[in-house]
Design a protein around this motif. Structure first.
Motif, PDB file in Angstrom:
ATOM      1  N   TYR A  41       0.838  -1.199   0.000  1.00  0.00           N
ATOM      2  CA  TYR A  41       0.000   0.000   0.000  1.00  0.00           C
ATOM      3  C   TYR A  41       0.880   1.259   0.000  1.00  0.00           C
ATOM      4  CZ  TYR A  41      -3.419   3.562   1.107  1.00  0.00           C
ATOM      5  OH  TYR A  41      -4.190   4.686   1.054  1.00  0.00           O
ATOM      6  N   ALA A  42       1.950   1.253   0.795  1.00  0.00           N
ATOM      7  CA  ALA A  42       2.835   2.421   0.863  1.00  0.00           C
ATOM      8  C   ALA A  42       3.455   2.719  -0.503  1.00  0.00           C
ATOM      9  CB  ALA A  42       3.937   2.186   1.905  1.00  0.00           C
ATOM     10  N   PHE A  43       3.810   1.670  -1.248  1.00  0.00           N
ATOM     11  CA  PHE A  43       4.332   1.842  -2.607  1.00  0.00           C
ATOM     12  C   PHE A  43       3.286   2.522  -3.487  1.00  0.00           C
ATOM     13  CE2 PHE A  43       4.530   0.459  -7.005  1.00  0.00           C
ATOM     14  CZ  PHE A  43       5.860   0.629  -7.348  1.00  0.00           C
ATOM     15  N   CYS A  44       2.057   1.982  -3.464  1.00  0.00           N
ATOM     16  CA  CYS A  44       0.988   2.523  -4.305  1.00  0.00           C
ATOM     17  C   CYS A  44       0.665   3.964  -3.930  1.00  0.00           C
ATOM     18  CB  CYS A  44      -0.268   1.658  -4.180  1.00  0.00           C
ATOM     19  SG  CYS A  44      -0.039  -0.038  -4.750  1.00  0.00           S
ATOM     20  N   ARG A  45       0.692   4.240  -2.625  1.00  0.00           N
ATOM     21  CA  ARG A  45       0.387   5.583  -2.145  1.00  0.00           C
ATOM     22  C   ARG A  45       1.442   6.575  -2.608  1.00  0.00           C
ATOM     23  NH1 ARG A  45      -4.273   7.870  -0.706  1.00  0.00           N
ATOM     24  NH2 ARG A  45      -3.591  10.003  -0.985  1.00  0.00           N
ATOM     25  N   LYS A  46       2.681   6.140  -2.593  1.00  0.00           N
ATOM     26  CA  LYS A  46       3.781   6.999  -3.015  1.00  0.00           C
ATOM     27  C   LYS A  46       3.603   7.420  -4.477  1.00  0.00           C
ATOM     28  CE  LYS A  46       7.977   8.846  -2.803  1.00  0.00           C
ATOM     29  NZ  LYS A  46       8.262  10.040  -1.981  1.00  0.00           N
ATOM     30  N   VAL A  47       3.286   6.443  -5.324  1.00  0.00           N
ATOM     31  CA  VAL A  47       3.090   6.741  -6.748  1.00  0.00           C
ATOM     32  C   VAL A  47       1.905   7.693  -6.919  1.00  0.00           C
ATOM     33  CG1 VAL A  47       2.728   5.749  -9.037  1.00  0.00           C
ATOM     34  CG2 VAL A  47       3.957   4.438  -7.339  1.00  0.00           C
ATOM     35  N   ASP A 102       3.053  -1.879 -14.169  1.00  0.00           N
ATOM     36  CA  ASP A 102       1.788  -1.430 -14.753  1.00  0.00           C
ATOM     37  C   ASP A 102       1.132  -0.348 -13.906  1.00  0.00           C
ATOM     38  OD1 ASP A 102       1.902  -2.973 -17.017  1.00  0.00           O
ATOM     39  OD2 ASP A 102       0.588  -4.560 -16.280  1.00  0.00           O
ATOM     40  N   MET A 103       1.284  -0.432 -12.581  1.00  0.00           N
ATOM     41  CA  MET A 103       0.742   0.598 -11.695  1.00  0.00           C
ATOM     42  C   MET A 103       1.365   1.964 -12.014  1.00  0.00           C
ATOM     43  SD  MET A 103      -0.587   2.198  -9.040  1.00  0.00           S
ATOM     44  CE  MET A 103      -1.484   0.986  -8.083  1.00  0.00           C
ATOM     45  N   ILE A 104       2.677   1.986 -12.182  1.00  0.00           N
ATOM     46  CA  ILE A 104       3.360   3.243 -12.523  1.00  0.00           C
ATOM     47  C   ILE A 104       2.870   3.762 -13.878  1.00  0.00           C
ATOM     48  CG2 ILE A 104       5.596   4.297 -13.043  1.00  0.00           C
ATOM     49  CD1 ILE A 104       6.838   2.276 -11.026  1.00  0.00           C
ATOM     50  N   LYS A 105       2.711   2.836 -14.830  1.00  0.00           N
ATOM     51  CA  LYS A 105       2.203   3.202 -16.158  1.00  0.00           C
ATOM     52  C   LYS A 105       0.802   3.819 -16.045  1.00  0.00           C
ATOM     53  CE  LYS A 105       1.064   1.066 -20.635  1.00  0.00           C
ATOM     54  NZ  LYS A 105       0.967  -0.229 -21.361  1.00  0.00           N
ATOM     55  N   GLY A 106      -0.031   3.244 -15.181  1.00  0.00           N
ATOM     56  CA  GLY A 106      -1.391   3.745 -15.000  1.00  0.00           C
ATOM     57  C   GLY A 106      -1.414   5.147 -14.425  1.00  0.00           C
ATOM     58  N   GLN A 107      -0.541   5.393 -13.453  1.00  0.00           N
ATOM     59  CA  GLN A 107      -0.493   6.738 -12.863  1.00  0.00           C
ATOM     60  C   GLN A 107      -0.034   7.774 -13.891  1.00  0.00           C
ATOM     61  OE1 GLN A 107      -1.720   7.529 -10.030  1.00  0.00           O
ATOM     62  NE2 GLN A 107      -2.027   5.521  -9.125  1.00  0.00           N
ATOM     63  N   ARG A 108       0.798   7.337 -14.810  1.00  0.00           N
ATOM     64  CA  ARG A 108       1.259   8.262 -15.856  1.00  0.00           C
ATOM     65  C   ARG A 108       0.090   8.686 -16.758  1.00  0.00           C
ATOM     66  NH1 ARG A 108       5.795   5.869 -17.065  1.00  0.00           N
ATOM     67  NH2 ARG A 108       7.134   7.338 -15.961  1.00  0.00           N
ATOM     68  N   LEU A 123     -11.997   0.999 -18.227  1.00  0.00           N
ATOM     69  CA  LEU A 123     -11.564  -0.275 -17.623  1.00  0.00           C
ATOM     70  C   LEU A 123     -10.064  -0.491 -17.818  1.00  0.00           C
ATOM     71  CD1 LEU A 123     -14.519  -2.662 -18.574  1.00  0.00           C
ATOM     72  CD2 LEU A 123     -14.058  -1.581 -16.360  1.00  0.00           C
ATOM     73  N   ASP A 124      -9.525  -0.034 -18.948  1.00  0.00           N
ATOM     74  CA  ASP A 124      -8.079  -0.139 -19.158  1.00  0.00           C
ATOM     75  C   ASP A 124      -7.336   0.691 -18.113  1.00  0.00           C
ATOM     76  OD1 ASP A 124      -5.623  -0.779 -20.795  1.00  0.00           O
ATOM     77  OD2 ASP A 124      -5.640   1.406 -21.023  1.00  0.00           O
ATOM     78  N   TYR A 125      -7.833   1.888 -17.883  1.00  0.00           N
ATOM     79  CA  TYR A 125      -7.256   2.744 -16.832  1.00  0.00           C
ATOM     80  C   TYR A 125      -7.413   2.071 -15.469  1.00  0.00           C
ATOM     81  CZ  TYR A 125      -7.007   6.603 -13.468  1.00  0.00           C
ATOM     82  OH  TYR A 125      -6.693   7.390 -12.383  1.00  0.00           O
ATOM     83  N   SER A 126      -8.605   1.523 -15.211  1.00  0.00           N
ATOM     84  CA  SER A 126      -8.884   0.879 -13.923  1.00  0.00           C
ATOM     85  C   SER A 126      -7.968  -0.315 -13.686  1.00  0.00           C
ATOM     86  CB  SER A 126     -10.355   0.432 -13.867  1.00  0.00           C
ATOM     87  OG  SER A 126     -11.215   1.539 -13.981  1.00  0.00           O
ATOM     88  N   TYR A 127      -7.681  -1.060 -14.749  1.00  0.00           N
ATOM     89  CA  TYR A 127      -6.722  -2.165 -14.600  1.00  0.00           C
ATOM     90  C   TYR A 127      -5.388  -1.632 -14.097  1.00  0.00           C
ATOM     91  CZ  TYR A 127      -2.856  -5.172 -15.587  1.00  0.00           C
ATOM     92  OH  TYR A 127      -1.670  -5.857 -15.429  1.00  0.00           O
ATOM     93  N   HIS A 128      -4.908  -0.587 -14.727  1.00  0.00           N
ATOM     94  CA  HIS A 128      -3.558  -0.098 -14.419  1.00  0.00           C
ATOM     95  C   HIS A 128      -3.437   0.511 -13.024  1.00  0.00           C
ATOM     96  CE1 HIS A 128      -2.850  -0.643 -18.768  1.00  0.00           C
ATOM     97  NE2 HIS A 128      -1.598  -0.759 -18.401  1.00  0.00           N
TER      98      HIS A 128
END
Length: 278
Positions: A41-47, A102-108, A123-128
């Motif tokens: 979670y901390a990783f995701c929050r940071k991004v 992919d998470m980093i790609k989604g935030q971009r 949904l593509d955005y939601s996946y990322h």
């Protein structure tokens, strides 16, 4: 105190502060799995914070991406609690590196002011930005069953992100973001101008319910394989899903006011939901 334990404590503070729903649900996990979830979670929050609050988010996200790739090679800032905790997680669980990338790609995507024409785009955005979180957590929550649970894990991410979108319409507009697909605006003859004016009329509520039906369908699909999770993680995962789904009911109860109010599930309702999970 042990440096690794301190790092996990730091990650716990982050999730406790930013997501009471996830914190309540995943607190039910055994100690090792619980700590690992805090670190992810901390990783995701940071991004997320880089994109939403960064001074120069494009450069900061690129720098973070480089730090993650360096981390994968064994080099990271040993004074940074998130990397310390995440390093311990990667040692003990067979983590899905692709999901982190992919998470980093989604935030971009949020930095590129992407236009969402259809629900498939959303949904593509939601996946990322959301399904990837589920894929990161599967090795922690259901080791050895990642393949069996992957599809419905992705569906749960869709459902939760659509719930976020439907709850945060006003907040997102203030950030210059619109995740309602354009084809739905056309279908219900509702304009972006009306949206910017916070027009909560029949057309808006029809759009909202159209997207909510999609979210609820994905919640139903995600529940199909809940029985495959180990006993220790079944209740937390199901609890997180039910607590998030309940946000949709809160919005309805408050007459779809997503422009000037952020909807939360009350502590009493959370406890009631958790207590009924079998």
């Amino acid at each position: 105190m042990n440096k690794i334990l301190e790092a996990y404590d730091h990650c716990e503070i982050i999730i406790k502060l930013h997501s009471k729903t996830f914190y309540r649900a995943f607190s039910l996990l055994p100690k090792d799995q619980r700590k690992a979830v805090w670190a992810v979670y901390a990783f995701c929050r940071k991004v997320d914070d880089i994109v939403d609050e960064g001074i120069c988010p494009s450069k900061e996200l690129l720098q973070f991406e480089r730090e993650f790739e360096s981390f994968l090679r064994g080099y990271y800032n040993e004074e940074e609690p998130m990397w310390i905790a995440l390093n311990d997680v990667f040692k003990h669980f067979n983590m899905d590196i692709g999901a982190f990338r992919d998470m980093i790609k989604g935030q971009r995507m949020d930095l590129n002011e992407r236009v969402y024409v259809t629900m498939d785009d959303v949904l593509d955005y939601s996946y990322h930005v959301a399904s990837t979180v589920g894929l990161m957590l599967l090795p922690i929550l259901a080791p050895g069953k990642e393949h069996q649970l992957r599809e419905d894990g992705i569906y749960l991410g869709y459902a939760m992100q659509l719930t976020n979108i439907l709850r945060d319409i006003g907040e997102d507009l203030e950030r210059g973001r619109l995740y309602i697909p354009q084809d739905l605006l056309v279908k219900y003859e509702y304009t972006v101008t009306e949206l910017m004016d916070y027009r909560n009329n029949d057309a808006f509520r029809s759009i909202w319910e159209d997207m909510a039906r999609v979210a609820e369908d994905y919640y139903d699909k995600a529940f199909r394989t809940m029985n495959l999770y180990p006993v220790y993680s079944r209740t937390p995962v199901k609890g997180a899903a039910l607590l998030y789904r309940a946000i949709l009911s809160e919005v309805r109860k408050n007459h779809y006011n997503v422009f000037s109010k952020k909807h939360f599930v009350s502590k009493d309702v959370k406890e009631k939901i958790i207590s009924t999970i079998s």
